[in-house]
Design a protein around this motif. Structure first.
Motif, short mmCIF file in Angstrom:
data_model
loop_
_atom_site.label_atom_id
_atom_site.label_comp_id
_atom_site.label_asym_id
_atom_site.label_seq_id
_atom_site.Cartn_x
_atom_site.Cartn_y
_atom_site.Cartn_z
N GLY A 357 0.61 -1.43 -0.01
CA GLY A 357 -0.11 -0.14 0.25
C GLY A 357 0.92 1.35 0.12
O GLY A 357 0.51 2.16 -0.03
N ASP A 363 -6.28 5.46 -4.22
CA ASP A 363 -6.89 6.02 -2.30
C ASP A 363 -5.64 6.46 -1.64
O ASP A 363 -5.18 5.52 -0.92
N LEU A 366 -6.56 6.73 2.74
CA LEU A 366 -6.97 5.24 2.95
C LEU A 366 -5.25 4.55 3.44
O LEU A 366 -4.07 5.19 3.44
N LEU A 370 -4.33 -1.02 4.85
CA LEU A 370 -6.02 -1.25 4.29
C LEU A 370 -5.61 -0.72 2.58
O LEU A 370 -6.22 -1.34 2.07
N LEU A 371 -4.81 -0.18 2.19
CA LEU A 371 -4.93 0.40 1.18
C LEU A 371 -4.04 -1.58 0.08
O LEU A 371 -4.46 -2.14 -0.56
N LYS A 374 -6.56 -4.28 -0.13
CA LYS A 374 -7.34 -3.81 -1.25
C LYS A 374 -6.98 -3.80 -2.35
O LYS A 374 -7.96 -5.31 -3.25
N GLU A 377 -6.75 -7.89 -2.56
CA GLU A 377 -8.16 -8.08 -2.61
C GLU A 377 -8.67 -8.35 -4.41
O GLU A 377 -8.83 -9.39 -4.24
N GLN A 378 -8.19 -7.02 -4.74
CA GLN A 378 -8.47 -7.73 -6.15
C GLN A 378 -7.72 -7.85 -7.10
O GLN A 378 -8.35 -8.74 -8.39
N CYS A 386 -4.59 -11.36 2.73
CA CYS A 386 -5.10 -10.37 2.91
C CYS A 386 -5.17 -9.72 4.53
O CYS A 386 -5.37 -8.43 4.57
N GLY A 390 -4.19 -6.59 5.82
CA GLY A 390 -4.77 -5.06 6.54
C GLY A 390 -4.87 -4.93 7.66
O GLY A 390 -5.15 -4.06 8.79
#
Length: 506
Positions: A357, A363, A366, A370-371, A374, A377-378, A386, A390
């Motif tokens: 991240g 983003d 964020l 957390l980024l 994300k 997960e993407q 994930c 996070g």
């Protein structure tokens, strides 16, 4: 004519005789048929009688069997009836016994109630006499007893807590230290930190002038194309490239090197070289990501995640190279997972990806943890990976078994000496905050943060704080520091209470 007539008469006679013969035969046939029919009729009647007699015999047998069954059923019913009469008689006797026992219980209950009334009266008399002797009411005595029991229970509970915590520390701390020490010893890494300035060596001051250009147009074009501040001062044989973004500094360094080697330095050439170098650096970033995954034995990553891993090489966190930090965390997580009997490959994968991240441009509002979750997960990473990404700064609830390993691995890598650059003001502020927090408790006379903030020693007044209160005070301070402050590793709180007695002999 006569002959014809004779023939006709002969024919008539023949017909009459023929009819007579046929009539006799038919009468014989009819008589015979009637005789046979009568015989058949008699046979059928005999068969019918025999069948009737057989059916009658079978019916009588069935009736006899049914009557026998009825008699057996009647016998069983009579037996059941006799048993019911016996049960009824037994129930009557039991009911009589129950009624008798109930009468005795009622009598005993009345006797107990009388005894209870007498006991209450005696208890009231005794309490009144005790109140007269003690000079206090029963409620006051009860309150005093409750307070004494609370104090005793609190002391016993604190002693039990201390014993339990000591035992847990002896076992858990010993095993945890063994695992952590083995992990650190098996992880070899560099301790150098990065700066925000890159020094570009040059042969002579003439090249400085060519880099600056007429009226500074070359240096302005270079700064505009790379986004890096180029400092040309009196430093001999060197030019400083200043930027917080290591990727931009690397692009500027490579572009300067190519321009100096080529010798053609002008704004158009600068833009062309910077574009080529940027494209080449993107390829190098991808290659770095692939090489890192191969070195760590991690396969099946999405190509975008591989690019993000490569970009970590040109990012730093508190002066610590991000790719080196992520590789270190991956190895630490793998070793910890092996020691604890978990999946080391899964832990290594989560450790490598935990800071992606920080290098993403999506983003920016964020938090990076957390980024990163994300992004993972993407790109179809497993849910446990994930979650580990996070939650490695506890910004998400831990639901994966490897999530604590990533948190611990990140803390070990970032908190080791020489790993990161820490601003002296924030460091002093953290130490001062610990001392002030301890001093806010009643009975504390002095507090000192020592060992770079890893230990807090609290001195309390012997007259104001007892031994049991000192034990509780260390626990309370530790809990408050844990809730309100941010610090690497762990902080040891030592509460010191001593009594000194001084006398002089004359």
């Amino acid at each position: 004519m006569a002959a014809f007539a004779g023939a006709a008469i002969a024919l008539a006679v023949y017909i009459i005789v023929r009819k007579s013969i046929l009539k006799g035969r038919s009468e014989n046939i009819i008589t015979k048929a009637e005789t046979e029919a009568e015989n058949i009729k008699k046979d059928k009647m005999l068969q019918a009688k025999e069948h009737f007699l057989q059916l009658k015999t079978e019916h009588e047998e069935q009736v006899s069997k049914r009557n026998e069954q009825i008699r057996e059923s009647e016998g069983r019913l009579k037996q059941k009836e006799n048993q019911l009469r016996q049960l009824q008689s037994e129930l009557g006797r039991k009911q009589h016994e129950i009624d008798s026992a109930r009468g005795q219980l009622n009598a005993q209950k009345e006797q107990l109630e009388r005894k209870g009334e007498e006991y209450d009266k005696l208890l009231r008399d005794v309490n009144r006499q005790l109140e007269e002797v003690a000079g206090m009411s029963a409620q006051d005595a009860r309150n005093m007893l409750v307070e004494n029991m609370k104090a005793e229970a609190r002391t016993q509970a604190q002693a039990y807590i201390n014993d339990t915590m000591d035992e847990a520390r002896l076992n858990a701390a010993k095993e945890a230290k063994r695992i952590i020490i083995n992990t650190i010893q098996r992880t070899a890494t560099e301790t150098a930190i990065e700066n925000a300035v890159t020094s570009f060596p040059i042969e002579n001051d003439e090249i400085k002038g060519r880099i600056i250009g007429r009226e500074g147009r070359n240096i302005r074009a270079l700064e505009a194309a790379t986004g890096v501040e180029i400092v040309v001062d009196d430093t001999p044989d060197a030019i400083l490239l200043s930027a917080f973004d290591p990727v931009r500094r690397e692009v500027a360094r490579l572009a300067l090197h190519q321009l100096v080697v080529d010798g053609r330095i002008h704004p158009a050439r600068i833009e062309e070289v910077v574009a080529k170098v940027s494209k080449k650096l993107e390829e190098e970033i991808l290659e770095t990501g692939k090489r890192t995954c191969i070195d760590l034995g991690i396969h099946g990553l999405n190509i975008e995640l591989v690019k993000l891993i490569g970009r970590m090489k040109y990012r730093s966190s508190y002066g610590q190279n991000l790719l080196q930090h992520s590789r270190e965390v991956a190895n630490i997580c793998s070793i910890l997972a092996s020691e604890l009997g978990l999946n080391p490959k899964l832990a290594k994968r989560a450790g490598l990806l935990h800071d992606i991240g920080k290098v993403s441009e999506d983003d920016p509002e964020l938090p990076h943890a957390l980024l990163g979750a994300k992004l993972a997960e993407q790109y179809q990473e497993k849910p446990e990976i994930c979650n580990a990404i996070g939650s490695h700064h506890e910004e998400m609830e831990m639901t994966s078994i490897i999530a604590p390993l990533v948190l611990v691995g990140d803390a070990i890598s970032g908190a080791r000496p020489g790993a990161r650059r820490e601003v002296i003001e924030s460091y002093i502020k953290r130490l001062k905050g610990m001392e002030d927090l301890a001093a806010s408790y009643p009975g504390v006379t002095k507090s000192y943060a020592i060992q770079a903030g890893r230990e807090l020693r609290v001195i309390v007044g012997a007259e104001e704080v007892s031994d049991e209160q000192a034990a509780r005070l260390s626990t309370d301070i530790a809990q408050k520091i844990q809730d309100e402050m941010t610090y690497p590793g762990q902080v040891k709180i030592t509460v010191i209470r001593e009594t000194r007695s001084v006398a002089f002999a004359k």
